[in-house]
Design a protein around this motif. Structure first.
Motif, PDB file in Angstrom:
ATOM      1  N   PHE A   1     -12.821   1.752  -4.343  1.00 45.02           N
ATOM      2  CA  PHE A   1     -11.846   1.612  -3.254  1.00 45.02           C
ATOM      3  C   PHE A   1     -10.490   2.114  -3.741  1.00 45.02           C
ATOM      4  O   PHE A   1     -10.053   1.774  -4.849  1.00 45.02           O
ATOM      5  CB  PHE A   1     -11.751   0.139  -2.843  1.00 45.02           C
ATOM      6  CG  PHE A   1     -10.786  -0.145  -1.723  1.00 45.02           C
ATOM      7  CD1 PHE A   1     -11.076   0.232  -0.423  1.00 45.02           C
ATOM      8  CD2 PHE A   1      -9.588  -0.798  -1.968  1.00 45.02           C
ATOM      9  CE1 PHE A   1     -10.190  -0.038   0.621  1.00 45.02           C
ATOM     10  CE2 PHE A   1      -8.696  -1.081  -0.942  1.00 45.02           C
ATOM     11  CZ  PHE A   1      -9.007  -0.696   0.361  1.00 45.02           C
ATOM     12  N   VAL A   2      -9.827   2.937  -2.932  1.00 46.52           N
ATOM     13  CA  VAL A   2      -8.459   3.388  -3.196  1.00 46.52           C
ATOM     14  C   VAL A   2      -7.551   2.657  -2.226  1.00 46.52           C
ATOM     15  O   VAL A   2      -7.638   2.857  -1.006  1.00 46.52           O
ATOM     16  CB  VAL A   2      -8.309   4.909  -3.015  1.00 46.52           C
ATOM     17  CG1 VAL A   2      -6.858   5.333  -3.279  1.00 46.52           C
ATOM     18  CG2 VAL A   2      -9.264   5.663  -3.920  1.00 46.52           C
ATOM     19  N   ARG A   3      -6.682   1.798  -2.758  1.00 51.32           N
ATOM     20  CA  ARG A   3      -5.812   1.008  -1.890  1.00 51.32           C
ATOM     21  C   ARG A   3      -4.546   1.791  -1.538  1.00 51.32           C
ATOM     22  O   ARG A   3      -3.965   2.477  -2.379  1.00 51.32           O
ATOM     23  CB  ARG A   3      -5.436  -0.314  -2.549  1.00 51.32           C
ATOM     24  CG  ARG A   3      -4.599  -1.203  -1.633  1.00 51.32           C
ATOM     25  CD  ARG A   3      -4.447  -2.627  -2.126  1.00 51.32           C
ATOM     26  NE  ARG A   3      -3.648  -3.421  -1.199  1.00 51.32           N
ATOM     27  CZ  ARG A   3      -4.118  -4.012  -0.108  1.00 51.32           C
ATOM     28  NH1 ARG A   3      -5.391  -3.919   0.194  1.00 51.32           N
ATOM     29  NH2 ARG A   3      -3.315  -4.716   0.683  1.00 51.32           N
ATOM     30  N   PHE A   4      -4.124   1.650  -0.273  1.00 49.06           N
ATOM     31  CA  PHE A   4      -2.933   2.321   0.249  1.00 49.06           C
ATOM     32  C   PHE A   4      -1.849   1.307   0.599  1.00 49.06           C
ATOM     33  O   PHE A   4      -2.148   0.126   0.832  1.00 49.06           O
ATOM     34  CB  PHE A   4      -3.302   3.124   1.506  1.00 49.06           C
ATOM     35  CG  PHE A   4      -3.813   4.509   1.225  1.00 49.06           C
ATOM     36  CD1 PHE A   4      -3.079   5.626   1.575  1.00 49.06           C
ATOM     37  CD2 PHE A   4      -5.022   4.689   0.575  1.00 49.06           C
ATOM     38  CE1 PHE A   4      -3.544   6.898   1.294  1.00 49.06           C
ATOM     39  CE2 PHE A   4      -5.502   5.953   0.293  1.00 49.06           C
ATOM     40  CZ  PHE A   4      -4.753   7.073   0.662  1.00 49.06           C
ATOM     41  N   PRO A   5      -0.601   1.751   0.684  1.00 43.98           N
ATOM     42  CA  PRO A   5       0.478   0.853   1.087  1.00 43.98           C
ATOM     43  C   PRO A   5       0.604   0.736   2.608  1.00 43.98           C
ATOM     44  O   PRO A   5       1.547   0.119   3.103  1.00 43.98           O
ATOM     45  CB  PRO A   5       1.717   1.520   0.489  1.00 43.98           C
ATOM     46  CG  PRO A   5       1.389   2.975   0.491  1.00 43.98           C
ATOM     47  CD  PRO A   5      -0.089   3.054   0.217  1.00 43.98           C
ATOM     48  N   VAL A   6      -0.326   1.344   3.341  1.00 41.54           N
ATOM     49  CA  VAL A   6      -0.352   1.253   4.803  1.00 41.54           C
ATOM     50  C   VAL A   6      -1.770   0.873   5.227  1.00 41.54           C
ATOM     51  O   VAL A   6      -2.743   1.178   4.540  1.00 41.54           O
ATOM     52  CB  VAL A   6       0.076   2.577   5.469  1.00 41.54           C
ATOM     53  CG1 VAL A   6       1.524   2.909   5.111  1.00 41.54           C
ATOM     54  CG2 VAL A   6      -0.839   3.730   5.065  1.00 41.54           C
ATOM     55  N   SER A   7      -1.889   0.231   6.368  1.00 39.84           N
ATOM     56  CA  SER A   7      -3.182  -0.335   6.755  1.00 39.84           C
ATOM     57  C   SER A   7      -4.113   0.663   7.442  1.00 39.84           C
ATOM     58  O   SER A   7      -5.335   0.525   7.360  1.00 39.84           O
ATOM     59  CB  SER A   7      -2.968  -1.542   7.672  1.00 39.84           C
ATOM     60  OG  SER A   7      -2.329  -1.155   8.877  1.00 39.84           O
ATOM     61  N   ASN A   8      -3.548   1.664   8.129  1.00 39.27           N
ATOM     62  CA  ASN A   8      -4.371   2.539   8.958  1.00 39.27           C
ATOM     63  C   ASN A   8      -4.582   3.897   8.298  1.00 39.27           C
ATOM     64  O   ASN A   8      -3.753   4.805   8.417  1.00 39.27           O
ATOM     65  CB  ASN A   8      -3.730   2.745  10.327  1.00 39.27           C
ATOM     66  CG  ASN A   8      -3.580   1.439  11.093  1.00 39.27           C
ATOM     67  OD1 ASN A   8      -4.259   0.460  10.809  1.00 39.27           O
ATOM     68  ND2 ASN A   8      -2.689   1.417  12.066  1.00 39.27           N
ATOM     69  N   VAL A   9      -5.696   4.049   7.606  1.00 38.47           N
ATOM     70  CA  VAL A   9      -6.045   5.310   6.949  1.00 38.47           C
ATOM     71  C   VAL A   9      -7.077   6.016   7.822  1.00 38.47           C
ATOM     72  O   VAL A   9      -8.136   5.449   8.123  1.00 38.47           O
ATOM     73  CB  VAL A   9      -6.601   5.066   5.539  1.00 38.47           C
ATOM     74  CG1 VAL A   9      -6.985   6.372   4.871  1.00 38.47           C
ATOM     75  CG2 VAL A   9      -5.562   4.320   4.696  1.00 38.47           C
ATOM     76  N   THR A  10      -6.775   7.253   8.244  1.00 42.70           N
ATOM     77  CA  THR A  10      -7.582   7.895   9.278  1.00 42.70           C
ATOM     78  C   THR A  10      -8.536   8.976   8.779  1.00 42.70           C
ATOM     79  O   THR A  10      -9.647   9.100   9.290  1.00 42.70           O
ATOM     80  CB  THR A  10      -6.678   8.492  10.365  1.00 42.70           C
ATOM     81  OG1 THR A  10      -5.752   9.405   9.754  1.00 42.70           O
ATOM     82  CG2 THR A  10      -5.914   7.402  11.098  1.00 42.70           C
ATOM     83  N   LYS A  11      -8.123   9.809   7.831  1.00 36.89           N
ATOM     84  CA  LYS A  11      -9.003  10.891   7.372  1.00 36.89           C
ATOM     85  C   LYS A  11      -8.475  11.449   6.059  1.00 36.89           C
ATOM     86  O   LYS A  11      -7.288  11.312   5.739  1.00 36.89           O
ATOM     87  CB  LYS A  11      -9.090  12.013   8.411  1.00 36.89           C
ATOM     88  CG  LYS A  11     -10.244  13.011   8.170  1.00 36.89           C
ATOM     89  CD  LYS A  11     -10.343  14.003   9.308  1.00 36.89           C
ATOM     90  CE  LYS A  11     -11.398  15.077   9.045  1.00 36.89           C
ATOM     91  NZ  LYS A  11     -12.784  14.567   9.167  1.00 36.89           N
ATOM     92  N   LEU A  12      -9.380  12.094   5.301  1.00 36.76           N
ATOM     93  CA  LEU A  12      -8.999  12.703   4.030  1.00 36.76           C
ATOM     94  C   LEU A  12      -9.661  14.054   3.886  1.00 36.76           C
ATOM     95  O   LEU A  12     -10.680  14.344   4.528  1.00 36.76           O
ATOM     96  CB  LEU A  12      -9.398  11.806   2.860  1.00 36.76           C
ATOM     97  CG  LEU A  12     -10.905  11.659   2.622  1.00 36.76           C
ATOM     98  CD1 LEU A  12     -11.239  11.578   1.143  1.00 36.76           C
ATOM     99  CD2 LEU A  12     -11.419  10.399   3.339  1.00 36.76           C
ATOM    100  N   ALA A  13      -9.076  14.889   3.016  1.00 36.77           N
ATOM    101  CA  ALA A  13      -9.659  16.188   2.681  1.00 36.77           C
ATOM    102  C   ALA A  13      -9.348  16.504   1.233  1.00 36.77           C
ATOM    103  O   ALA A  13      -8.240  16.227   0.744  1.00 36.77           O
ATOM    104  CB  ALA A  13      -9.113  17.280   3.594  1.00 36.77           C
TER     105      ALA A  13
END
Length: 293
Positions: free
Chosen positions: A232-244
């Motif tokens: 798991f990669v944790r972010f400082p924001v809750s809504n992660v939508t897509k990655l490339a």
């Protein structure tokens, strides 16, 4: 096992966006494309120079994908369009779901053969009116139906498995791809727990592992090809939508996020929500392809 816990995503473009999506690396030009669906914007970042460009679309763009013939394909309500960045022009290529008022196109992906996979959804997130399609020119072919929010089309490294998400159903599915693009043996790949977020956009790495962004889930999960959760990669924001995956070694990950659905208090606590992030992956992604149609 590859450890992701020490990764710290960094903001690289603080857009204050509403619903950033459509993360897409164009390898030939070494640029990153993405959209803000609700603001009707298409964005391009040149990481080498830092140059940033934005265009206003005529309607909500769900995704943007580079074409082998030049320009890009953009999915908007009721059609696929050719986008010419130099002219800022949009030309309709084919109609999609003209009979489904209230829908829009949401997420798209180009597989290694140049075939486009994309989904539609209820714009109000209130009906199971979404479907998945593939397109190689001509009329789009509907391969799945009856989903409220479609997301995350991505394929395995050998191109034989399609992964997609039923976002509201908190489920990631896998299906076998036939030579003609038909799907069979659709099965549950992974489920997300009730309070763990909603699976959104995805990408597959060179080891065949599936990375999925979590809306209201504060990060990205990485799953083994058998569906085992690896990290798991944790972010400082809750809504992660897509990655490339991008960069010369395909180990630079670009990630879109959203402020949609956050209260004023949540937005104040997450000032970077709706921005673009990046981090280095210990594993490379798959080489991106261009739309052949």
């Amino acid at each position: 096992m590859t450890d992701l816990s020490s990764i710290k995503p960094e903001p690289i473009w603080e857009l204050g966006g509403v619903l950033l999506e459509g993360a897409c690396w164009e390898a030939a030009a070494s640029v990153f494309w993405f959209v803000d669906i609700k603001k009707k914007l298409i964005h391009r970042l040149d990481p080498a120079t830092g140059k940033r460009d934005s265009w206003t679309a005529p309607d909500q763009p769900g995704f943007v994908l580079p074409r082998a013939s030049g320009g890009l394909v953009v999915g908007m309500p009721f059609g696929l369009y050719h986008f010419d960045p130099a002219a800022g022009s949009f030309t309709k290529l084919v109609s999609v779901e003209a009979d489904r008022a209230g829908n829009r196109l949401n997420d798209g992906f180009t597989d290694a053969t140049g075939r486009v996979w994309f989904g539609s959804m209820s714009d109000g997130e209130c009906a199971d009116s979404g479907a998945f399609y593939h397109w190689t020119g001509g009329e789009p072919v509907r391969v799945l139906d009856g989903i409220c929010i479609t997301n995350g089309p991505a394929t395995s490294p050998d191109g034989t498995v399609l992964y997609h998400t039923d976002t509201l159903g908190q489920t990631i599915y896998a299906a076998d791809i036939g030579a003609d693009g038909s799907l069979s043996n659709r099965r549950v790949f992974a489920r997300i727990g009730k309070d763990e977020g909603y699976p959104d956009g995805m990408a597959v790495d060179a080891e065949g592992c599936v990375w999925v962004g979590l809306f209201f889930g504060w990060g990205i999960r990485r799953y083994a090809p058998d569906g085992t959760l690896l990290g798991f990669v944790r972010f400082p924001v809750s809504n992660v939508t897509k990655l490339a995956f991008g960069g010369p070694d395909l180990k630079t990950v670009y990630v879109t996020t959203a402020s949609l659905g956050l209260s004023d208090e949540q937005k104040a606590a997450q000032p970077l929500a709706g921005g673009l992030f990046t981090f280095k992956s210990p594993v490379a992604g798959l080489p991106p392809a261009k739309v052949r149609a």
